[in-house]
Design a protein around this motif. Structure first.
Motif, short mmCIF file in Angstrom:
data_model
loop_
_atom_site.label_atom_id
_atom_site.label_comp_id
_atom_site.label_asym_id
_atom_site.label_seq_id
_atom_site.Cartn_x
_atom_site.Cartn_y
_atom_site.Cartn_z
N LEU A 39 0.70 -0.93 -0.17
CA LEU A 39 0.18 -0.14 -0.04
C LEU A 39 1.08 1.56 -0.03
O LEU A 39 2.47 0.91 0.65
CB LEU A 39 -0.88 0.03 1.45
N SER A 40 0.92 2.33 -0.59
CA SER A 40 1.24 3.35 -0.37
C SER A 40 0.39 4.72 -0.80
O SER A 40 -0.63 4.72 -0.81
CB SER A 40 2.00 3.74 -1.90
N ILE A 41 0.75 5.24 0.35
CA ILE A 41 -0.14 6.44 1.33
C ILE A 41 1.05 7.62 0.78
O ILE A 41 1.74 8.20 1.28
CB ILE A 41 -0.92 6.68 1.78
N CYS A 42 0.43 8.90 0.24
CA CYS A 42 0.97 10.24 -0.22
C CYS A 42 0.72 11.10 1.03
O CYS A 42 -0.59 11.46 0.37
CB CYS A 42 1.30 10.67 -1.03
N LEU A 43 0.43 11.77 2.41
CA LEU A 43 -0.23 12.38 3.13
C LEU A 43 0.63 14.15 3.39
O LEU A 43 2.25 14.40 2.45
CB LEU A 43 -0.26 12.04 4.83
N THR A 44 -0.04 14.95 2.64
CA THR A 44 0.68 16.06 2.53
C THR A 44 -0.63 17.67 3.90
O THR A 44 -1.59 16.64 3.66
CB THR A 44 0.19 16.30 0.89
N THR A 45 -0.43 19.08 3.16
CA THR A 45 -0.98 19.55 3.87
C THR A 45 -2.01 20.47 3.08
O THR A 45 -1.92 19.59 1.91
CB THR A 45 -0.09 20.50 4.23
N ASP A 46 -3.04 20.52 4.15
CA ASP A 46 -4.59 21.00 2.99
C ASP A 46 -4.35 21.70 1.86
O ASP A 46 -4.60 22.22 0.73
CB ASP A 46 -5.50 21.89 4.15
N THR A 47 -3.29 23.09 2.00
CA THR A 47 -2.42 23.97 1.39
C THR A 47 -2.07 23.41 0.03
O THR A 47 -2.57 23.89 -0.73
CB THR A 47 -1.50 24.82 1.70
N ILE A 48 -1.36 22.16 0.20
CA ILE A 48 -1.09 21.97 -0.78
C ILE A 48 -1.57 20.47 -1.26
O ILE A 48 -1.72 20.83 -3.23
CB ILE A 48 0.70 20.86 -0.57
N TYR A 49 -2.22 19.88 -1.07
CA TYR A 49 -3.24 19.27 -1.50
C TYR A 49 -4.70 19.99 -2.89
O TYR A 49 -5.22 19.88 -3.26
CB TYR A 49 -4.52 18.36 -0.30
N ARG A 50 -4.91 21.88 -1.92
CA ARG A 50 -5.75 22.38 -2.52
C ARG A 50 -4.84 23.08 -4.17
O ARG A 50 -5.84 23.13 -4.64
CB ARG A 50 -6.48 23.80 -1.52
N ALA A 51 -3.70 23.00 -3.52
CA ALA A 51 -3.15 24.01 -4.67
C ALA A 51 -3.18 22.79 -6.47
O ALA A 51 -3.24 22.99 -7.04
CB ALA A 51 -2.01 23.64 -4.59
#
Length: 189
Positions: A39-51
């Motif tokens: 399984l691969s998961i990439c978590l990021t900040t909301d700011t980067i996600y929205r970008a």
């Protein structure tokens, strides 16, 4: 959502929390599924996600792994996180990490060893290069000697990493420390 409830526990789920930081990107892999399925998961900040959240594919963040979002692996990960929460795995690991430190106390006073370190259930130390017969073959020799002693470790270069499973008993942890010590004696003899 389950991940957040586990992180909220007083002990730290991620190593970066011990350092008091939170990265812009955090990648997780088979460990989150208990090692049962890739399984691969990439978590990021909301700011980067929205970008990168766009209707047009060309604007998306398309750098993932072929096992991202695999439903069976995600179910295994949720089950694993549930076990972490209901069995208080992280809290129990605090005691297990003390057992691990005690089992490897010999390495702290061995003059052939330097840079002894531990973070939770990961312990590592370096064998001083002056004691190695052949630095290029040491990792392979140490790995083989440890297997002969019945334990699986991860030597990389002159560093020995020990990452035992979270179900080890105190006695098994002591045996692990003794087995690694015997293997090291054999390789350095």
């Amino acid at each position: 959502m389950k991940l957040l409830s586990v992180v909220a526990v007083q002990v730290n789920f991620f190593a970066c929390e011990h350092a008091g930081i939170w990265p812009d990107f955090l990648t997780l892999s088979k460990g989150i599924s208990g090692g049962y399925l890739p399984l691969s998961i990439c978590l990021t900040t909301d700011t980067i996600y929205r970008a990168f959240y766009q209707d047009q594919t060309k604007h998306g963040f398309l750098h993932s792994h072929s096992y991202t979002g695999n439903p069976l692996a995600c179910a295994a990960a949720l089950a694993c996180l549930e076990i972490f929460e209901t069995d208080n795995v992280l809290e129990k690991n605090i005691e297990r990490s003390k057992d691990l430190a005690n089992a490897f106390a010999w390495a702290k006073i061995d003059p052939r060893i330097e840079h002894w370190r531990q973070q939770g259930m990961i312990l590592a130390f370096d064998v001083r290069t002056g004691y190695l017969k052949n630095p290029n073959t040491f990792p392979r020799e140490m790995f083989s000697a440890s297997l002969q002693e019945g334990v699986l470790i991860r030597p990389i270069g002159n560093t020995i990493y020990v990452m035992p499973p979270y179900v080890l008993s105190t006695n098994e942890t002591i045996e692990l420390g003794q087995a690694v010590q015997r293997a090291l004696e054999q390789v350095l003899a």
